[in-house]
Scaffold this motif. Sequence first.
Motif, PDB file in Angstrom:
ATOM      1  N   ASN A  49       3.620 -19.648  28.891  1.00  0.00           N
ATOM      2  CA  ASN A  49       2.403 -20.064  28.200  1.00  0.00           C
ATOM      3  C   ASN A  49       1.864 -18.934  27.324  1.00  0.00           C
ATOM      4  O   ASN A  49       1.416 -19.168  26.190  1.00  0.00           O
ATOM      5  CB  ASN A  49       1.358 -20.487  29.230  1.00  0.00           C
ATOM      6  CG  ASN A  49       0.027 -20.837  28.600  1.00  0.00           C
ATOM      7  OD1 ASN A  49      -0.137 -21.916  28.049  1.00  0.00           O
ATOM      8  ND2 ASN A  49      -0.938 -19.932  28.681  1.00  0.00           N
ATOM      9  N   GLY A  50       1.925 -17.704  27.844  1.00  0.00           N
ATOM     10  CA  GLY A  50       1.411 -16.568  27.069  1.00  0.00           C
ATOM     11  C   GLY A  50       2.188 -16.348  25.777  1.00  0.00           C
ATOM     12  O   GLY A  50       1.606 -15.984  24.742  1.00  0.00           O
ATOM     13  N   GLU A  51       3.491 -16.583  25.804  1.00  0.00           N
ATOM     14  CA  GLU A  51       4.307 -16.389  24.602  1.00  0.00           C
ATOM     15  C   GLU A  51       4.045 -17.481  23.572  1.00  0.00           C
ATOM     16  O   GLU A  51       3.996 -17.212  22.360  1.00  0.00           O
ATOM     17  CB  GLU A  51       5.783 -16.335  25.006  1.00  0.00           C
ATOM     18  CG  GLU A  51       6.135 -15.038  25.727  1.00  0.00           C
ATOM     19  CD  GLU A  51       7.416 -15.122  26.544  1.00  0.00           C
ATOM     20  OE1 GLU A  51       8.028 -14.065  26.791  1.00  0.00           O
ATOM     21  OE2 GLU A  51       7.794 -16.237  26.936  1.00  0.00           O
ATOM     22  N   LEU A  52       3.844 -18.716  24.014  1.00  0.00           N
ATOM     23  CA  LEU A  52       3.454 -19.781  23.097  1.00  0.00           C
ATOM     24  C   LEU A  52       2.073 -19.500  22.505  1.00  0.00           C
ATOM     25  O   LEU A  52       1.825 -19.730  21.315  1.00  0.00           O
ATOM     26  CB  LEU A  52       3.456 -21.124  23.827  1.00  0.00           C
ATOM     27  CG  LEU A  52       4.816 -21.733  24.164  1.00  0.00           C
ATOM     28  CD1 LEU A  52       4.661 -22.912  25.106  1.00  0.00           C
ATOM     29  CD2 LEU A  52       5.543 -22.174  22.895  1.00  0.00           C
ATOM     30  N   PHE A  53       1.170 -18.989  23.339  1.00  0.00           N
ATOM     31  CA  PHE A  53      -0.182 -18.641  22.899  1.00  0.00           C
ATOM     32  C   PHE A  53      -0.129 -17.566  21.810  1.00  0.00           C
ATOM     33  O   PHE A  53      -0.805 -17.667  20.781  1.00  0.00           O
ATOM     34  CB  PHE A  53      -0.991 -18.162  24.111  1.00  0.00           C
ATOM     35  CG  PHE A  53      -2.379 -17.688  23.792  1.00  0.00           C
ATOM     36  CD1 PHE A  53      -3.317 -18.544  23.247  1.00  0.00           C
ATOM     37  CD2 PHE A  53      -2.750 -16.380  24.047  1.00  0.00           C
ATOM     38  CE1 PHE A  53      -4.601 -18.109  22.960  1.00  0.00           C
ATOM     39  CE2 PHE A  53      -4.018 -15.934  23.765  1.00  0.00           C
ATOM     40  CZ  PHE A  53      -4.950 -16.800  23.214  1.00  0.00           C
ATOM     41  N   LEU A  54       0.707 -16.547  22.018  1.00  0.00           N
ATOM     42  CA  LEU A  54       0.841 -15.475  21.024  1.00  0.00           C
ATOM     43  C   LEU A  54       1.405 -16.013  19.715  1.00  0.00           C
ATOM     44  O   LEU A  54       0.944 -15.634  18.625  1.00  0.00           O
ATOM     45  CB  LEU A  54       1.761 -14.378  21.575  1.00  0.00           C
ATOM     46  CG  LEU A  54       2.073 -13.217  20.625  1.00  0.00           C
ATOM     47  CD1 LEU A  54       0.788 -12.476  20.252  1.00  0.00           C
ATOM     48  CD2 LEU A  54       3.077 -12.248  21.250  1.00  0.00           C
ATOM     49  N   ALA A  55       2.388 -16.911  19.788  1.00  0.00           N
ATOM     50  CA  ALA A  55       2.974 -17.482  18.576  1.00  0.00           C
ATOM     51  C   ALA A  55       1.928 -18.251  17.774  1.00  0.00           C
ATOM     52  O   ALA A  55       1.859 -18.136  16.539  1.00  0.00           O
ATOM     53  CB  ALA A  55       4.136 -18.396  18.951  1.00  0.00           C
ATOM     54  N   LEU A  56       1.085 -19.030  18.462  1.00  0.00           N
ATOM     55  CA  LEU A  56       0.037 -19.763  17.759  1.00  0.00           C
ATOM     56  C   LEU A  56      -1.017 -18.819  17.192  1.00  0.00           C
ATOM     57  O   LEU A  56      -1.570 -19.070  16.111  1.00  0.00           O
ATOM     58  CB  LEU A  56      -0.609 -20.782  18.702  1.00  0.00           C
ATOM     59  CG  LEU A  56       0.212 -22.049  18.957  1.00  0.00           C
ATOM     60  CD1 LEU A  56      -0.431 -22.897  20.044  1.00  0.00           C
ATOM     61  CD2 LEU A  56       0.354 -22.862  17.677  1.00  0.00           C
ATOM     62  N   LEU A  57      -1.298 -17.716  17.887  1.00  0.00           N
ATOM     63  CA  LEU A  57      -2.248 -16.735  17.357  1.00  0.00           C
ATOM     64  C   LEU A  57      -1.736 -16.123  16.054  1.00  0.00           C
ATOM     65  O   LEU A  57      -2.514 -15.888  15.113  1.00  0.00           O
ATOM     66  CB  LEU A  57      -2.491 -15.625  18.389  1.00  0.00           C
ATOM     67  CG  LEU A  57      -3.474 -15.923  19.518  1.00  0.00           C
ATOM     68  CD1 LEU A  57      -3.652 -14.688  20.396  1.00  0.00           C
ATOM     69  CD2 LEU A  57      -4.822 -16.369  18.969  1.00  0.00           C
ATOM     70  N   VAL A  58      -0.438 -15.859  15.975  1.00  0.00           N
ATOM     71  CA  VAL A  58       0.144 -15.338  14.731  1.00  0.00           C
ATOM     72  C   VAL A  58      -0.025 -16.344  13.606  1.00  0.00           C
ATOM     73  O   VAL A  58      -0.357 -15.984  12.462  1.00  0.00           O
ATOM     74  CB  VAL A  58       1.632 -14.985  14.945  1.00  0.00           C
ATOM     75  CG1 VAL A  58       2.312 -14.653  13.626  1.00  0.00           C
ATOM     76  CG2 VAL A  58       1.767 -13.816  15.911  1.00  0.00           C
ATOM     77  N   ASP A  59       0.195 -17.628  13.912  1.00  0.00           N
ATOM     78  CA  ASP A  59       0.012 -18.667  12.892  1.00  0.00           C
ATOM     79  C   ASP A  59      -1.436 -18.726  12.426  1.00  0.00           C
ATOM     80  O   ASP A  59      -1.709 -18.865  11.222  1.00  0.00           O
ATOM     81  CB  ASP A  59       0.442 -20.024  13.451  1.00  0.00           C
ATOM     82  CG  ASP A  59       1.937 -20.089  13.717  1.00  0.00           C
ATOM     83  OD1 ASP A  59       2.681 -19.349  13.053  1.00  0.00           O
ATOM     84  OD2 ASP A  59       2.358 -20.888  14.575  1.00  0.00           O
ATOM     85  N   VAL A  60      -2.384 -18.617  13.366  1.00  0.00           N
ATOM     86  CA  VAL A  60      -3.816 -18.627  13.005  1.00  0.00           C
ATOM     87  C   VAL A  60      -4.154 -17.411  12.153  1.00  0.00           C
ATOM     88  O   VAL A  60      -4.870 -17.520  11.147  1.00  0.00           O
ATOM     89  CB  VAL A  60      -4.684 -18.676  14.283  1.00  0.00           C
ATOM     90  CG1 VAL A  60      -6.154 -18.447  13.939  1.00  0.00           C
ATOM     91  CG2 VAL A  60      -4.514 -20.008  14.999  1.00  0.00           C
ATOM     92  N   ALA A  61      -3.623 -16.246  12.531  1.00  0.00           N
ATOM     93  CA  ALA A  61      -3.898 -15.027  11.768  1.00  0.00           C
ATOM     94  C   ALA A  61      -3.333 -15.123  10.355  1.00  0.00           C
ATOM     95  O   ALA A  61      -3.990 -14.730   9.372  1.00  0.00           O
ATOM     96  CB  ALA A  61      -3.303 -13.821  12.498  1.00  0.00           C
ATOM     97  N   SER A  62      -2.108 -15.660  10.216  1.00  0.00           N
ATOM     98  CA  SER A  62      -1.500 -15.810   8.892  1.00  0.00           C
ATOM     99  C   SER A  62      -2.303 -16.776   8.031  1.00  0.00           C
ATOM    100  O   SER A  62      -2.570 -16.505   6.845  1.00  0.00           O
ATOM    101  CB  SER A  62      -0.065 -16.324   9.055  1.00  0.00           C
ATOM    102  OG  SER A  62       0.488 -16.669   7.819  1.00  0.00           O
ATOM    103  N   LEU A  63      -2.733 -17.904   8.611  1.00  0.00           N
ATOM    104  CA  LEU A  63      -3.535 -18.869   7.868  1.00  0.00           C
ATOM    105  C   LEU A  63      -4.869 -18.271   7.444  1.00  0.00           C
ATOM    106  O   LEU A  63      -5.325 -18.472   6.309  1.00  0.00           O
ATOM    107  CB  LEU A  63      -3.757 -20.119   8.732  1.00  0.00           C
ATOM    108  CG  LEU A  63      -4.650 -21.213   8.135  1.00  0.00           C
ATOM    109  CD1 LEU A  63      -4.045 -21.759   6.852  1.00  0.00           C
ATOM    110  CD2 LEU A  63      -4.878 -22.335   9.143  1.00  0.00           C
ATOM    111  N   THR A  64      -5.480 -17.507   8.345  1.00  0.00           N
ATOM    112  CA  THR A  64      -6.762 -16.870   8.024  1.00  0.00           C
ATOM    113  C   THR A  64      -6.618 -15.885   6.860  1.00  0.00           C
ATOM    114  O   THR A  64      -7.450 -15.859   5.936  1.00  0.00           O
ATOM    115  CB  THR A  64      -7.311 -16.146   9.265  1.00  0.00           C
ATOM    116  OG1 THR A  64      -7.436 -17.081  10.344  1.00  0.00           O
ATOM    117  CG2 THR A  64      -8.658 -15.514   8.971  1.00  0.00           C
TER     118      THR A  64
END
Length: 449
Positions: free
Chosen positions: A92-107
């Motif tokens: 779960n933590g690795e999926l969470f980190l991957a989505l955080l990268v996507d959010v950071a890139s979009l931001t």
Amino acid sequence: MPVKMEATKQQTGITHTKAAANVEYAAGHKNMAQLIQLRWIAVVGQIIAIGTVILGFDVKLPTVPMLEVLACLIAFNIASQLRWHEHREVTNGELFLALLVDVASLTAQLYLSGGTTNPFAFVYLLQVILSAVLLEAWSTWTIVAITITCLDGLALFAKPLALPLDHARGIGSLYVQGMLLCFALIAALLVVFISRIMRNLRAGDAQLADLRQRAAEEEHIVRMGLLASGAAHELGTPLATLSVILGDWKRMPEFSKNAELIEEIGEMQTQLLRCKSIVSGILLSAGEARGELSAKTTIKHFLDELAAEWLASRPVQTFAYQNRIVHDLPVVFDSALKQTICNLLDNALEASPQWLSLEATRDGDTLNVLVSDAGPGFAPGMLAQLGKPYQSTKGRPGGGLGLFLVVNVARTLGGSVTARNRAEGGAAVQLSLPLAAIALPPQEERVDE
């Protein structure tokens, strides 16, 4: 013996816990693969969007910083693809980190292209919905809080996009067109990827349900083994007593003068020896004296000996045995496999005392044992429930355990059992096993040579 059985139950529980964890990890790996594919779509979409806005609408954007963000996203996705190609366990933590990268890139891209005035700011909803499907509750709410904070930050610090304020034009407004395009993109991606993710989750749930069913069946087998082993121990004493009594009878004058009685006593002693052999086999399968009775043989000799021994003790009228194995293979004698094939033959004999057949073939690295009979065949409902306990047409308590044990032994050895009704009448059950499960290790083959 109870201690051994308890240890077996504990080992079975550990095995199924590991298997359940493997199923969850496999589902996580598939979901991570979906995120990687979605990120590649985002990369292509951003390139098209930047080029279209700059060249088609003459909107000035900081191209170099936006391409740098895009390059970082590409590098992260390549690294993700390489890592998750080799490592299959995704937490779960690795999926969470991957989505955080996507959010950071979009931001970062939104900050460089107008912040909240950019109609594609609603893409945050895609990240939130994906997190709700993929992540645990605390991770999802964390993503929600982070995306809200990012939107607030963009509203405060990002420079507005230089678009004409022409909302009154409706569908002709560039901003409205951007919003419609954003909505269509999000809707399409959600339908495609949520469907795939839910398919992965359903497949994982189905595998977990199958593992739970197997665990219940194997626990049932352990209980049966405990009862059978206990019964075998208890039967030892009365069988020994009967053996002594029959020996005394044979020497008594009243019996020794009567040839018919002597013959019957001899038959009783033969059947008593068979009972002792069955009891010894039960104890062997339970794990007692396994080292004393294990032996090296070949697959052809193993099957030939099994067929001859079975035929000598069963009242079948016609037994058609065909050993079609051309390329023989050294194997280790396996009492569980022997009992499994005997169970198939015994079931066929009960259905068809007049005729049954045993055919053995080798298909590459697979051993196929086909048992056919001329009985009434299987009911359609029984074929659908093949291998379930107490599924039997014999109408007696405890019926159906033979095939139940056959299916579970085959599954333990990595094989399978299939059943069908023959066109000419009767039933056919095929046991397929990988030869690697019983083959003699190469080191031992060399030592023997």
